[in-house]
Write a protein that holds these residues in place. Structure first.
Motif, PDB file in Angstrom:
ATOM      1  N   GLY A  32     -28.634 -33.121 -25.832  1.00  0.00           N
ATOM      2  CA  GLY A  32     -28.808 -33.911 -27.045  1.00  0.00           C
ATOM      3  C   GLY A  32     -28.724 -35.415 -26.855  1.00  0.00           C
ATOM      4  O   GLY A  32     -28.848 -36.176 -27.802  1.00  0.00           O
ATOM      5  N   VAL A  33     -28.500 -35.856 -25.614  1.00  0.00           N
ATOM      6  CA  VAL A  33     -28.445 -37.299 -25.389  1.00  0.00           C
ATOM      7  C   VAL A  33     -29.885 -37.830 -25.351  1.00  0.00           C
ATOM      8  O   VAL A  33     -30.693 -37.340 -24.566  1.00  0.00           O
ATOM      9  N   PRO A  34     -30.221 -38.806 -26.207  1.00  0.00           N
ATOM     10  CA  PRO A  34     -31.587 -39.333 -26.200  1.00  0.00           C
ATOM     11  C   PRO A  34     -31.980 -39.858 -24.816  1.00  0.00           C
ATOM     12  O   PRO A  34     -31.128 -40.371 -24.089  1.00  0.00           O
TER      13      PRO A  34
ATOM     14  N   GLU B 191     -33.909 -33.477 -26.320  1.00  0.00           N
ATOM     15  CA  GLU B 191     -32.741 -33.865 -27.123  1.00  0.00           C
ATOM     16  C   GLU B 191     -32.914 -33.448 -28.588  1.00  0.00           C
ATOM     17  O   GLU B 191     -31.925 -33.161 -29.280  1.00  0.00           O
TER      18      GLU B 191
ATOM     19  N   PHE C  75     -19.784 -38.049 -21.233  1.00  0.00           N
ATOM     20  CA  PHE C  75     -21.023 -37.305 -21.404  1.00  0.00           C
ATOM     21  C   PHE C  75     -20.942 -36.387 -22.626  1.00  0.00           C
ATOM     22  O   PHE C  75     -21.815 -36.390 -23.503  1.00  0.00           O
TER      23      PHE C  75
ATOM     24  N   SER D 164     -24.510 -37.840 -30.348  1.00  0.00           N
ATOM     25  CA  SER D 164     -25.963 -38.044 -30.450  1.00  0.00           C
ATOM     26  C   SER D 164     -26.560 -36.982 -31.349  1.00  0.00           C
ATOM     27  O   SER D 164     -27.413 -37.260 -32.202  1.00  0.00           O
ATOM     28  N   GLN D 165     -26.103 -35.730 -31.149  1.00  0.00           N
ATOM     29  CA  GLN D 165     -26.627 -34.641 -31.971  1.00  0.00           C
ATOM     30  C   GLN D 165     -26.250 -34.829 -33.435  1.00  0.00           C
ATOM     31  O   GLN D 165     -27.066 -34.631 -34.326  1.00  0.00           O
TER      32      GLN D 165
ATOM     33  N   ALA E 197     -32.141 -29.825 -28.800  1.00  0.00           N
ATOM     34  CA  ALA E 197     -30.691 -29.643 -28.788  1.00  0.00           C
ATOM     35  C   ALA E 197     -30.118 -29.913 -30.176  1.00  0.00           C
ATOM     36  O   ALA E 197     -29.294 -29.147 -30.676  1.00  0.00           O
TER      37      ALA E 197
ATOM     38  N   LEU F  60     -28.921 -34.038 -19.163  1.00  0.00           N
ATOM     39  CA  LEU F  60     -28.318 -34.856 -20.215  1.00  0.00           C
ATOM     40  C   LEU F  60     -29.087 -34.722 -21.533  1.00  0.00           C
ATOM     41  O   LEU F  60     -28.487 -34.563 -22.596  1.00  0.00           O
ATOM     42  N   THR F  61     -30.413 -34.781 -21.453  1.00  0.00           N
ATOM     43  CA  THR F  61     -31.193 -34.703 -22.704  1.00  0.00           C
ATOM     44  C   THR F  61     -31.094 -33.313 -23.325  1.00  0.00           C
ATOM     45  O   THR F  61     -31.083 -33.181 -24.538  1.00  0.00           O
TER      46      THR F  61
END
Lengths: 428, 251
Positions: A384-386, B75, B100, B107-108, B78, A380-381
């Motif tokens: 890009g998910v924190p 993250e 997801f 988030s990015q 990414a 998940l990270t």
């Protein structure tokens, strides 16, 4: 067997701590007398009792003391649901804050009103299902409740209830030490959704006795308040008739000590029941689900689905039993209890018990305990998910199996939201 | 784009160095392939670059457009534009594929200070890209990779890549477990993303994938080092002769 002297003293002290109800109808005073007798026989719970080994009952018994009430921004749940709202403040029903106790498909009365009558249909349920549930495992706090509780509702459902009944427990006093006892009788083919929510009290002892007749259904969704220092001992006793359905889900976040007991008995064939719970605790949190399901009929299905996420030294307990006598063929019993430990100093204690005498049954149980899946977290990270959000996603996914036991999607989503909000408030 | 200098890394739990000084420069728009025998450190390189736990960097640097990658959380890497297509995409029960993907995309965008996509915009975008990769709507609704076939998992990786629009894509044995048709589909997905600026590092065992994704440079990795670099013909040489000759040559 006579009780040890110290247990006798503790039991008498417990009984003396609550004002004995008086001036009630004969059926009520008889029921209370029977419960007191039970309590005197079993004695107040102590740590050495088999079913209190994982949960120290001391704080449930000690003389009530002022607790610090925490400023809470908790908003009541089920606000968007069309419902009949009944509000209790510090365990006392407040007619001025509640809707009228009338609805198509059912009759509602306060417990006090029912108790004041000479004869009442509740005679067959009040204290009766509780007494059935005392054997083989004693439940002294439930007997105490039957003997002392004066607040609660007595509900008889005759058809499909027009809307859910929502019990909202509010708390104003710092030291409220409260008992509530609700009785629900679902007549043949009746259908009701019961919602419960709120902090209730500094110490809350609640009992719910449910008699579900043939082809009737009860949906129960409960979210215990999220005040941190709350102590709670809750009991649920259900008797299920032929082809009846009972679904009960409980969300517990926070609370210093919570013991949720559920005792179910299938008395008619082809019935279905699920008891499930999602529990989330941080630091001084002790949460205990103790379930006993007796399959006393043919071809009934029961499910127990409990998920707990624990942080910073919190403790989760599960004691779940399925009892299948020799005549209860075609029983399908499922039981799963899982703990997700976000820190090394958390504890998850599980005691699954299957006692099966019939030879044509399917019974399965599982219990797991572990941390967040690091591989999934990295996946998940890496997209890009924190990390904190990724962990929340994984925790919520873990909890979801219990929430899926709720039939109504709107209610389930509200539970998911509350749990998500809790996760957000409790990040590293 | 991606500049790696003398990168050395070990397993955290064991005193064992896997990467023993990797040097690699991938320019904008370039496609590089890394081949090498099992255990040579190819996957480790992809993990160390993307920030997986369990590895310790013993020395060297890795930068993406001049930014130090090794100092960042996964993250952040990414969001900086790095993407790793996993050799074994992870199944995550209970987390919806769409939820997801949308969380990842937004988030990015948030980390980069861009505006987040709303649900409708996102849905439109993902549907269009899913059609290209022959991913049906049902697959998008399911939990991440749960119950996906090997081919579906790999296509899902490429879908994520297409949605996240990274600058630098690392494909770790994306061809493994794929039949010929699925490999073509995946390769088409990758080729569609080649725009002259985006760079690729393709890790593979087989030359076959490189017929579809044509590399500019091929590197041979062995025992934690790149032992030889060359043009696409190097991959053919490996295909025909195996690694033995190359290893002897260097030794």
């Amino acid at each position: 067997m006579a009780l040890a002297a110290n247990k006798v003293d503790a039991t008498e002290a417990l009984i003396a701590a609550y004002p004995a109800p008086s001036g009630e109808g004969k059926w009520a005073s008889d029921a209370r007398a029977r419960a007191l007798e039970t309590l005197r026989q079993t004695g107040a719970p102590v740590r050495r009792d088999e079913y209190w080994k994982f949960t120290n009952p001391a704080r449930l018994l000690e003389p009530a003391k002022a607790a610090t009430i925490l400023a809470t921004d908790e908003t009541p749940m089920f606000d968007g649901v069309d419902k009949l709202l009944v509000v209790f403040v510090d365990g006392v029903l407040r007619a001025d804050l509640s809707d009228d106790l009338t609805m198509d498909g059912l009759e509602i009365e306060t417990l006090a009103s029912a108790m004041s009558k000479d004869i009442h249909w509740a005679n067959d349920i009040y204290g009766v299902l509780e007494a059935n549930g005392q054997n083989p495992v004693s439940r002294p706090m439930a007997a105490l409740n039957t003997a002392m509780a004066t607040e609660g509702l007595v509900i008889r459902v005759t058809g499909k209830a027009a809307k859910p009944i929502a019990l909202r427990y509010l708390r104003s006093g710092a030291d409220a030490d409260v008992m509530v006892h609700n009785v629900i009788k679902l007549e043949q083919g009746a259908d009701l959704t019961l919602l419960e929510n709120g902090p209730a009290a500094a110490r809350f002892n609640s009992s719910l006795e449910v008699d579900i007749a043939d082809n009737a259904a009860l949906h129960h969704v409960r979210a215990q308040g999220r005040d941190h220092e709350r102590l709670a001992a809750t009991h649920m006793f259900a008797r299920l008739g032929t082809e009846s359905r009972f679904k009960s889900f409980t969300l517990t976040v926070n609370g210093a000590l919570t013991r949720n007991e559920a005792v179910l008995e299938f008395t008619g064939d082809d019935a279905f029941a699920t008891v499930s719970g999602a529990s989330a605790g941080d630091r001084a949190y002790h949460h205990d689900d103790t379930v006993f399901i007796t399959h006393d009929a043919l071809n009934c299905e029961s499910r127990q689905v409990f998920k707990k996420v624990l942080r910073n030294g919190a403790t989760g307990v599960f004691q779940g039993k399925i009892l299948v006598p020799s005549h209860a063929q075609k029983t399908d019993g499922y039981q799963i209890a899982q703990g997700l430990l976000l820190d090394d100093d958390c504890t998850f204690l599980a005691k699954p018990e299957l006692e099966i005498y019939a030879d044509d049954v399917i019974c399965s149980h599982g219990s797991t305990c572990g941390g967040v899946d690091e591989t999934a977290l990295f996946y998940l990270t890496s997209r890009g998910v924190p990390k904190s959000q990724a962990q929340d996603m994984l925790v919520l996914a873990f909890m979801d199996e219990s929430i899926q036991e709720i039939e109504d999607d709107v209610l389930a989503d509200e539970i998911r939201e509350r749990l998500g909000a809790w996760m957000e408030r409790h990040r590293d | 784009m991606l500049n790696i200098k003398n990168l050395k890394a070990s397993l955290e739990d064991e005193d064992k160095q896997i990467l023993k000084g990797i040097d690699l420069d991938i320019g904008p728009g370039e496609v590089h392939a890394i081949m090498g025998p099992n255990g040579s450190g190819k996957s480790t390189l992809s993990y160390v670059l993307s920030g997986k736990g369990g590895y310790v960097v013993d020395g060297g640097t890795a930068t993406l457009d001049g930014t130090d990658l090794l100092d960042m959380e996964p993250e952040e890497r990414a969001a900086a534009g790095l993407f790793l297509a996993f050799q074994y995409p992870v199944e995550i029960p209970g987390v919806g594929n769409m939820t997801f993907l949308r969380t990842a995309v937004n988030s990015q965008r948030k980390m980069r200070g861009e505006e987040e996509l709303n649900a409708a915009e996102f849905l439109k975008l993902v549907r269009a890209k899913a059609i290209d990769l022959k991913i049906d709507a049902e697959m998008l609704k399911r939990p991440v990779n749960v119950g996906f076939s090997g081919g579906e998992k790999k296509r899902n990786e490429i879908l994520q890549m297409a949605m996240l629009e990274p600058k630098m894509c690392i494909l770790d044995e994306t061809d493994s477990g794929l039949d010929v048709d699925a490999m073509k589909l995946v390769a088409e997905g990758v080729n569609a993303m080649r725009d002259g600026k985006r760079s690729f590092l393709v890790i593979t065992h087989y030359q076959r994938l490189l017929d579809h994704i044509k590399p500019d440079v091929v590197h041979i990795m062995a025992a934690g080092k790149i032992i030889k670099s060359g043009g696409p013909e190097l991959a053919l040489e490996v295909e025909n002769n195996g690694y033995a000759d190359l290893l002897n040559e260097v030794a």
